[in-house]
Design an enzyme around this catalytic site. Structure first.
Site, mmCIF file in Angstrom:
data_model
loop_
_atom_site.group_PDB
_atom_site.id
_atom_site.type_symbol
_atom_site.label_atom_id
_atom_site.label_comp_id
_atom_site.label_asym_id
_atom_site.label_seq_id
_atom_site.Cartn_x
_atom_site.Cartn_y
_atom_site.Cartn_z
ATOM 1 N N LEU A 38 -94.876 3.751 41.541
ATOM 2 C CA LEU A 38 -93.435 3.752 41.806
ATOM 3 C C LEU A 38 -92.995 4.995 42.568
ATOM 4 C CD1 LEU A 38 -90.531 2.851 39.463
ATOM 5 C CD2 LEU A 38 -90.635 5.180 40.345
ATOM 6 N N ASP A 41 -86.800 9.078 44.447
ATOM 7 C CA ASP A 41 -86.070 9.956 45.366
ATOM 8 C C ASP A 41 -86.945 10.710 46.373
ATOM 9 O OD1 ASP A 41 -84.472 9.348 43.220
ATOM 10 O OD2 ASP A 41 -84.083 11.411 42.639
ATOM 11 N N GLN A 57 -90.497 11.550 44.537
ATOM 12 C CA GLN A 57 -90.728 11.245 43.126
ATOM 13 C C GLN A 57 -91.750 10.114 43.062
ATOM 14 O OE1 GLN A 57 -88.661 12.485 40.033
ATOM 15 N NE2 GLN A 57 -89.259 14.035 41.521
ATOM 16 N N SER A 101 -86.328 15.693 40.648
ATOM 17 C CA SER A 101 -85.978 15.947 42.047
ATOM 18 C C SER A 101 -85.549 17.375 42.329
ATOM 19 C CB SER A 101 -84.862 14.993 42.464
ATOM 20 O OG SER A 101 -85.409 13.718 42.586
ATOM 21 N N ARG A 159 -79.712 18.692 36.721
ATOM 22 C CA ARG A 159 -80.909 18.478 37.548
ATOM 23 C C ARG A 159 -80.609 18.405 39.041
ATOM 24 N NH1 ARG A 159 -80.533 13.893 34.213
ATOM 25 N NH2 ARG A 159 -79.675 12.052 35.216
ATOM 26 N N ASP A 160 -81.695 18.249 39.804
ATOM 27 C CA ASP A 160 -81.671 17.945 41.238
ATOM 28 C C ASP A 160 -81.106 19.084 42.093
ATOM 29 O OD1 ASP A 160 -82.500 15.530 40.166
ATOM 30 O OD2 ASP A 160 -80.559 14.559 40.388
ATOM 31 N N GLU A 218 -75.674 12.588 40.218
ATOM 32 C CA GLU A 218 -77.049 13.004 40.513
ATOM 33 C C GLU A 218 -77.209 13.399 41.978
ATOM 34 O OE1 GLU A 218 -79.282 9.445 39.195
ATOM 35 O OE2 GLU A 218 -79.931 10.643 37.491
HETATM 36 C C1 FRU Z 1 -82.285 9.891 40.746
HETATM 37 C C2 FRU Z 1 -82.995 10.588 39.593
HETATM 38 C C3 FRU Z 1 -82.758 12.084 39.614
HETATM 39 C C4 FRU Z 1 -83.955 12.609 38.883
HETATM 40 C C5 FRU Z 1 -85.037 11.671 39.371
HETATM 41 C C6 FRU Z 1 -86.109 11.383 38.377
HETATM 42 O O1 FRU Z 1 -82.886 8.680 41.085
HETATM 43 O O2 FRU Z 1 -82.598 10.015 38.368
HETATM 44 O O3 FRU Z 1 -81.534 12.477 39.031
HETATM 45 O O4 FRU Z 1 -84.227 13.933 39.214
HETATM 46 O O5 FRU Z 1 -84.392 10.459 39.717
HETATM 47 O O6 FRU Z 1 -87.108 10.607 38.938
#
Ligand code: FRU
Length: 468
Positions: A38, A41, A57, A101, A159-160, A218
């Site tokens: 899979l 991001d 990801q 991410s 996050r991110d 996000e």
């Molecule tokens: C967005 C998300 C981000 C996170 C990542 C995890 O699709 O949920 O917020 O960092 O995917 O895979």
């Protein structure tokens, strides 16, 4: 799982899965996709030392949102991407539930990654660390550990990080959820990437006059283009309207101006980034020649993902095509990057009534269409675009219920540029004022059929493969 055990399991998954993915008729011919497992991001998109790097990801072990690593591609020309060794694996206490991410910067000549270490606990709660990693002389990445803990007043949903340089400082936008469970975007500042000062909230649901817009925002990204500073983000929990925000999670942009001294972002309303069925978590970077590019995940986290037929071939999801952003009258526009024109084969033309147009092979296709509308574009009876004077409507059957479902772009569409791959269609409207990105899973060879009495002009090309 110990690193060496995980790496051995990933190697085996790739060796077993890759032939299944590459033999799938839906595996893209010119978009980026995982060789197994899979993808979600895009991460760490950067031009560094004469080449482009794009991380992503990746769960190589299965088609499920678990155990996220950072996969890594490298490219000299933004068309041909080489697989690189995995950059980050969730093998430390502070990132054990996933290397989530983040972004990349050049720090004193060193490629440096800033990502979220996600930690889930047995009781269902979680925490998160914003972490650093640096490229070493062998091309791998050494983790430097966490540099930001969950700030006071926020839940473990932080996050991110997206980091950029402005004058004498590094700045970061960071997605966060406050303890009232509202989505927020924080702005932080640092002069060394290691110590960070939280300057406060710059956007989020219920700030700046927005209506209730979500419990988590996000993947924020912020940049200046033309006269505007744009914030892109993915608000989760936006209330769907009749014809907008119909995906389970939204992706939107705001336009405004950022006062770096006051940490204040004065901005207008949310605007949907893409009106199609699949678009999420995009990230931008600057090219060597000063263009602002964007790539997104052509997926949406929802209950229907796992019904996609590619799961039987052990892979799921792909990226969008790379897009160049521009700012037109305060509006963020997206167009396919010029480099993609190198994929075009012989140019074909059609002028006349839609009803009289010959069917067009749609497997890998670019079409430019001009018309005043009232045309139906039928992609292999699987995805149907109805082009009317003041609206585009895209119809697709749900893979779960079998019911037709719809997405809309409202406005007068005079010109469409459509890019198709083996299981995706991206529709650019009026030179990028709007976009509709969607996956579809036709029987191949897929054909595009035009219907309607309206006159149209079309230029089209089949596109060369460039990924496999
Ligand atoms: C967005 C998300 C981000 C996170 C990542 C995890 O699709 O949920 O917020 O960092 O995917 O895979």
């Amino acid at each position: 799982m110990a690193s060496s055990t995980r790496l051995a399991a990933i190697l085996q998954a790739v060796m077993q899965g890759m032939p299944k993915a590459l033999s799938d008729s839906h595996y893209p011919g010119w978009h980026l996709a995982p060789v197994t497992g899979l993808l979600n991001d895009p991460n760490g998109f950067i031009h560094f030392d004469g080449e482009y790097h794009l991380f992503y990801q990746w769960n190589a072990l299965e088609c499920a949102h678990q155990q996220k690593c950072w996969g890594h591609w490298r490219s000299a020309d933004l068309l041909h991407w080489q697989h690189q060794p995995i950059a980050l694996m969730p093998d430390e206490e502070y990132d054990r539930s996933g290397c989530y991410s983040g972004s990349a910067v050049e720090d004193n000549g060193v490629l440096t990654l800033i990502y979220t270490g996600n930690v889930k606990f047995d009781d269902g709660s979680r925490t998160a660390w914003q972490c650093l990693a640096q490229q070493n002389s062998a091309g791998g990445f050494d983790k430097l550990g966490p540099v930001i803990a969950v700030p006071e007043g926020y839940t473990g949903h932080v996050r991110d990080p997206k980091v950029w340089r402005h004058e004498d400082y590094w700045y970061m936008v960071l997605a966060a959820q406050n303890t009232q469970l509202q989505g927020r975007v924080l702005l932080l500042r640092s002069d060394n990437l290691r110590e960070w000062q939280n300057l406060g909230e710059i956007a989020g649901s219920e700030l700046g006059g927005l209506d209730a817009a979500g419990y988590m925002w996000e993947c924020p990204d912020m940049f200046t283009l033309g006269d505007s500073t744009y914030l892109i983000c993915c608000p989760q929990g936006v209330v769907p309207e009749e014809k907008r925000y119909l995906n389970s999670h939204a992706c939107a942009w705001l336009s405004g101006s950022l006062d770096y001294q006051q940490a204040a972002y004065l901005h207008g309303p949310l605007n949907e980034m893409d009106a199609g069925f699949e678009f999420y978590a995009p990230q931008t970077t600057m090219t060597a020649d000063g263009r602002r590019l964007l790539v997104g995940w052509m997926g949406t986290p929802d209950g229907e993902e796992m019904a996609q037929p590619t799961v039987a071939h052990h892979w799921i999801h792909q990226m969008t095509c790379l897009r160049e952003l521009s700012s037109r009258n305060g509006r963020l526009c997206q167009q396919p990057i010029a480099e993609l024109q190198a994929l075009r084969e012989r140019e074909l033309h059609y002028q006349g009534r839609a009803d009289d147009a010959p069917p067009i092979a749609a497997q890998r296709l670019e079409v430019e269409l001009e018309s005043l509308g009232d045309i139906e574009l039928n992609f292999a009876d699987t995805l149907i675009l109805t082009w009317q004077q003041n609206e585009l409507r895209l119809a697709r059957r749900s893979l779960v219920s079998g019911q037709w479902t719809y997405r809309y772009w409202t406005g007068a569409a005079r010109r469409l540029q459509i890019l198709c791959d083996h299981s995706s269609v991206e529709i650019f409207i009026n030179d990028g004022e709007g976009v509709m990105s969607s996956r579809y899973f036709p029987d191949h060879p897929a054909m595009l059929t035009l219907r309607g009495r309206a006159e149209l002009q079309a230029r089209y090309w089949s596109l060369r493969r460039c990924m496999v």
